[in-house]
Motif scaffolding. Structure first.
Motif, short mmCIF file in Angstrom:
data_model
loop_
_atom_site.label_atom_id
_atom_site.label_comp_id
_atom_site.label_asym_id
_atom_site.label_seq_id
_atom_site.Cartn_x
_atom_site.Cartn_y
_atom_site.Cartn_z
N VAL A 193 0.84 -1.20 0.00
CA VAL A 193 0.00 0.00 0.00
C VAL A 193 0.87 1.25 0.00
CG1 VAL A 193 -1.68 1.33 1.34
CG2 VAL A 193 -1.93 -1.15 1.13
N ASN A 229 -10.89 6.08 -0.90
CA ASN A 229 -10.10 6.57 0.23
C ASN A 229 -11.06 7.13 1.27
OD1 ASN A 229 -7.60 6.07 -1.06
ND2 ASN A 229 -7.74 8.03 -2.12
N LYS A 246 -2.44 1.15 7.80
CA LYS A 246 -2.85 1.99 6.69
C LYS A 246 -1.91 3.19 6.53
CE LYS A 246 -7.71 0.63 7.08
NZ LYS A 246 -9.11 1.08 7.17
N THR A 260 -5.79 5.57 3.38
CA THR A 260 -5.93 4.49 2.40
C THR A 260 -5.17 3.26 2.91
OG1 THR A 260 -5.76 4.01 0.03
CG2 THR A 260 -3.88 5.13 1.03
N PRO A 261 -5.62 2.04 2.65
CA PRO A 261 -6.85 1.72 1.91
C PRO A 261 -8.10 1.98 2.74
CG PRO A 261 -5.84 -0.28 2.76
CD PRO A 261 -4.89 0.83 3.08
N LYS A 437 -10.67 -1.71 -6.11
CA LYS A 437 -9.51 -1.86 -5.22
C LYS A 437 -9.10 -0.50 -4.68
CE LYS A 437 -7.51 -6.12 -7.10
NZ LYS A 437 -8.71 -6.51 -7.86
N SER A 438 -8.82 -0.47 -3.41
CA SER A 438 -8.33 0.73 -2.75
C SER A 438 -6.84 0.54 -2.45
CB SER A 438 -9.11 0.98 -1.44
OG SER A 438 -8.56 2.06 -0.73
N ALA A 439 -6.01 1.24 -3.22
CA ALA A 439 -4.55 1.09 -3.11
C ALA A 439 -4.15 -0.38 -3.25
CB ALA A 439 -4.04 1.68 -1.80
N TYR A 443 -11.98 -3.85 -2.32
CA TYR A 443 -12.85 -2.93 -1.59
C TYR A 443 -13.78 -3.64 -0.62
CZ TYR A 443 -16.15 0.96 -0.93
OH TYR A 443 -16.94 1.93 -0.39
#
Length: 478
Positions: A193, A229, A246, A260-261, A437-439, A443
């Motif tokens: 990340v 985010n 994170k 993020t994430p 996808k978050s970073a 999700y």
């Protein structure tokens, strides 16, 4: 010119040229040394530095500086050493000098030397630390972040007293440089990340940054109706996220941090969940129900009114769906949603003294008058009221725009396709969310893909001691 020259007057004229002869650029000439033979100039922007500090820690030490033959060639270093400031550095490039001046620092140039001295002594106006208005909680810390990045770092370090807390500072912007800080806990942060955040920010090229939204979009890396985010104005929320591995990003001039994430399940968690004993198994379930009610309730009402009226008695139909109203259910829903959106938008922008008047007018227009005039059915008003009340449970945690978009989409599906369309639309929505996808982190994790060990802080709040001592992990992007 790129580099500082040895001629002092030429350097001063070039800096004035770079500042377009602005009147608030102050040039203070002075002579120092044993015979007052050394000429120097102090340059700064009036109003954004503390002139008393300049007088005490810069001018006085330089004027009392004793020059000898041995120090003639090492004058710059020795002058920088006598300045009584904790942050003093030297540089030979005009751009660095200019950037320092616009950031509230003081530059010192000396005749016969092609190196400048930079002293950090800004005096920016800033508001005091206040309560976090958007994320209020009944129990727990109440302070919020401010617009000053250094103040925010100070608050965060007062919470996380550990050398593992790392802050990476960078400047972004071609015309005006804005400081951006990447914050993480070394040894705890998810390396994948962190690398993704660093990579995406390093590729950003913009003329200026006035707000953190551009940074938010770059970190997200893709367009989506969901926020990939999380933003928070609470330092304790940021600290908790850092402990979970994170990454946080704070932008100078913005009173909130980007985290993020950010996962779908995060929207149903609040800071006070960890202060109350009650509600461990019910509070987040109720918020999840609020999300579904906010998204689906108008669509379900329209479906029942258009496709299933014949299945109910006339008394139920008259009470719930139609009693001679001018508008059909779909247009009633649309009208009320737009009207409440206008009311919400206006309430944030009009003077506080006019809010009561707006509320009174809205109550008359939306409520009694519309129902009495047979424009809107009372059940439609109740449906929209429950919809918006349910949305307020999570409106400040990143799903407000998503809920509004999905509510409208499912409303359109309902009026044309009924329950079959809603089922198909929900299936497509789940597939869509699965691919987000978050970073680099899915999700919907830990629900999809299913991760049993990570369920301890999702739809229910697990034992606090177990949560604190456990290590969070995120599935890697494939």
């Amino acid at each position: 010119m790129k580099n500082i020259k040895k001629k002092l007057d030429d350097n001063i004229q070039h800096i004035k040229y770079l500042f377009n002869q602005t009147s608030d650029l102050v040039v203070r000439n002075l002579k120092f040394g044993n015979e007052k033979s050394e000429h120097a100039a102090i340059l700064y922007i009036d109003g954004i530095i503390d002139t008393q500090i300049i007088q005490d820690v810069v001018i006085k030490p330089i004027l009392h500086f004793k020059e000898t033959v041995e120090v003639k060639n090492n004058l710059i270093n020795l002058v920088s050493e006598v300045i009584e400031s904790v942050n003093v550095k030297t540089n030979s490039e005009f751009q660095e000098i200019v950037d320092a001046i616009v950031n509230g620092k003081t530059a010192i140039l000396i005749e016969g030397h092609d190196i400048g001295i930079i002293v950090d002594n800004p005096m920016w106006n800033e508001r005091s630390i206040e309560e976090a208005h958007g994320e209020r909680v009944p129990v727990g810390p109440t302070i919020g972040l401010t617009e000053k990045l250094k103040s925010n770092i100070n608050i965060l370090r007062s919470i996380i007293k550990s050398p593992m807390l790392c802050v990476e500072n960078t400047e972004m912007g071609l015309i005006s440089k804005t400081q951006v800080s990447i914050i993480y806990m070394n040894g705890i942060v998810e390396k994948g990340v962190l690398k993704k955040v660093q990579s995406r920010l390093s590729n950003l090229s913009v003329k200026y940054i006035l707000e953190a939204r551009i940074i938010d979009e770059v970190i997200e890396g893709q367009k989506s109706i969901f926020n990939l985010n999380k933003t928070t104005e609470r330092p304790d929320v940021l600290a908790s996220a850092l402990y979970e591995g994170k990454v946080g990003v704070i932008v100078e001039g913005t009173p909130f941090a980007i985290i993020t994430p950010s996962l779908f399940i995060d929207a149903f968690q609040t800071p006070d969940d960890y202060y109350f004993k009650a509600g461990r198994f019910t509070t987040r379930i109720i918020r999840l129900m609020g999300f579904f009610l906010s998204v689906y309730l108008p669509a379900i009402y329209v479906t029942l009114e258009k496709f299933h009226q014949d299945e109910y008695s006339k008394k139920i139909v008259k009470s719930l769906f139609s009693d001679g109203e001018l508008l059909p259910a779909f247009w009633e829903m649309l009208f009320l949603i737009i009207l409440l959106k206008m009311l919400t938008d206006a309430s944030f922008r009009i003077p506080k003294s006019a809010i009561i008047l707006i509320s009174l007018v809205a109550t008359i227009v939306i409520g009694e008058t519309a129902v009495t005039a047979k424009i809107i059915h009372p059940a439609s008003l109740i449906t929209i009221g429950i919809t918006f009340l349910a949305s307020f449970l999570i409106v400040y945690r990143g799903l407000a725009d998503s809920m509004a978009t999905l509510r409208f989409i499912f409303l359109l599906i309902a009026v044309f396709f009924g329950f079959s369309g809603l089922i198909v639309g929900t299936t497509i929505l789940i597939l869509y969310m699965t691919n987000l996808k978050s970073a680099g982190v899915p999700y919907l994790t830990p629900l999809i893909p299913f991760r049993y060990k990570e369920l301890k802080d999702t739809l229910y709040r697990g034992d606090l001691k177990t949560l604190i001592n456990s290590k969070h992990s995120y599935p890697e992007e494939k």
